[in-house]
Design an enzyme around this catalytic site. Structure first.
Site, mmCIF file in Angstrom:
data_model
loop_
_atom_site.group_PDB
_atom_site.id
_atom_site.type_symbol
_atom_site.label_atom_id
_atom_site.label_comp_id
_atom_site.label_asym_id
_atom_site.label_seq_id
_atom_site.Cartn_x
_atom_site.Cartn_y
_atom_site.Cartn_z
ATOM 1 N N HIS A 146 4.410 -6.803 -1.152
ATOM 2 C CA HIS A 146 3.862 -7.656 -0.003
ATOM 3 C C HIS A 146 3.204 -7.129 1.270
ATOM 4 C CE1 HIS A 146 7.814 -6.506 2.200
ATOM 5 N NE2 HIS A 146 6.860 -6.917 3.448
ATOM 6 N N ASP A 177 9.032 -5.612 -5.540
ATOM 7 C CA ASP A 177 8.395 -5.440 -4.442
ATOM 8 C C ASP A 177 7.679 -4.214 -4.113
ATOM 9 O OD1 ASP A 177 6.865 -6.412 -2.163
ATOM 10 O OD2 ASP A 177 8.456 -7.064 -1.044
ATOM 11 N N SER A 251 8.140 -2.561 6.761
ATOM 12 C CA SER A 251 8.219 -2.778 5.140
ATOM 13 C C SER A 251 7.366 -1.592 4.467
ATOM 14 C CB SER A 251 7.642 -3.943 4.837
ATOM 15 O OG SER A 251 8.499 -5.221 5.403
#
Length: 336
Positions: A146, A177, A251
């Site tokens: 992402h 992910d 992230s």
């Protein structure tokens, strides 16, 4: 961040009246009256930083028109850009295509195209998002899917301050992910994964990365916590629940044990406001990381043999583990 879906309806035709668009769509007719061929035409939602794809399948002669349709959900305000054979361009901003669906581009609208960034260098005019990644092999960087999904260009900033472009395409696993980037130019030292023993609840860990870019300083941040659970949200067996605080920008960053070995990839935090609406209470510091074993399996499927070492003996300080993390952790810049 989302492209307005453009549905080609009619190729270059004489400028004339056109049929009504189907329900749920808007139609734009762009007329070329510049005196020369147009080689590119773009129509995007007003204010978008990136022009997206060229909608012309072939050059459009002067005196001709091109008709395209947009979904009604994209709204009425669009920016129009026409690029000519001599590289000049016309940019018509904030056009209300619902009120005036016919846009005429005149020779007086043409201007010299703005200078473009040199190949391999960031574009200061691009729309930017960011995240964190870490080096897992020679010229290979692991991050979250992402973080890099939908990017037109990706750059990584190394620990010594160099900005390196990633070479597409990335190898991805949408379910986990995760994304593996090719970044030539030595982005940093490889961070080894933990091979043994199994991770236990209560083990100390550190998250390392670049949270809240543009608000906090640009240097990497270290947060310390523990492994709270051996499964994630909804019993996701590929995740750990951790108490090391993470924010937007973390992230894709490494989660390390106190031997300096990677045990996970930071992936998300629980959205406290949404959960509070459901249960009437605010959850405190609930964060998740993709397990190191799952990340290693992804790398193997992508053709990379990850380095792994056993975590034995006396643990080091969080500061010392952070020094190891710093040598292989990178800031990821996504341009759209």
């Amino acid at each position: 961040m989302h492209r307005a879906a453009l549905l080609l309806a009619l190729l270059a035709t004489p400028a004339a009246a056109f049929a009504q668009a189907p329900a749920g769509e808007h139609e734009i007719q762009v007329v070329n009256r510049t005196g020369q061929d147009a080689v590119a035409l773009h129509a995007v939602r007003d204010g978008r930083a990136n022009w997206g794809q060229n909608t012309l399948p072939r050059p459009m002669p002067t005196g001709k028109a091109f008709t395209l349709r947009t979904r009604a959900q994209a709204g009425c305000r669009f920016d129009i850009r026409m690029v000519m054979a001599d590289r000049r361009e016309a940019v018509l901003r904030d056009r209300d295509i619902c009120a005036q669906p016919r846009v005429v581009v005149e020779a007086s609208d043409l201007r010299a195209a703005p200078s473009q960034p040199a190949p391999g260098t960031p574009n200061p005019r691009a729309r930017i998002s960011s995240g964190t990644g870490f080096v897992v092999g020679t010229d290979r960087v692991l991050t979250n899917q992402h973080v890099v999904g939908g990017c037109d260009r990706i750059f990584v900033r190394t620990a010594d301050g160099r900005m390196l472009p990633a070479v597409p395409p990335a190898k991805v696993d949408a379910a986990l992910d995760l994304a593996l980037l090719a970044v030539p130019g030595n982005p940093g030292e490889v961070l080894p994964f933990r091979r043994a023993p199994e991770v236990r609840r209560g083990e100390g860990v550190i998250a390392y990365g670049f949270p809240l870019p543009g608000l906090l300083s640009s240097d990497p941040k270290l947060t310390r916590g523990e492994v709270n659970g051996l499964a994630g949200l909804g019993n996701n067996a590929s995740h750990y629940q951790i108490s090391a605080e993470v924010q937007p920008g973390n992230s894709g960053g490494p989660l390390l044990d106190l031997h300096g070995h990677v045990v996970g990839v930071v992936v998300s935090k629980l959205h406290a406001q949404n959960i509070a609406k459901r249960i009437g209470d605010i959850p405190q510091n609930v964060n998740f990381a993709v397990k190191g074993d799952a990340a290693q399996a992804f790398l193997q499927r992508a053709g990379l043999a990850p380095q792994a070492e056993a975590s034995r003996g006396e643990e080091m300080s969080a500061a010392d583990a952070g020094e190891i993390a710093n040598r292989g952790t990178v800031f990821i810049r996504c341009e759209r």
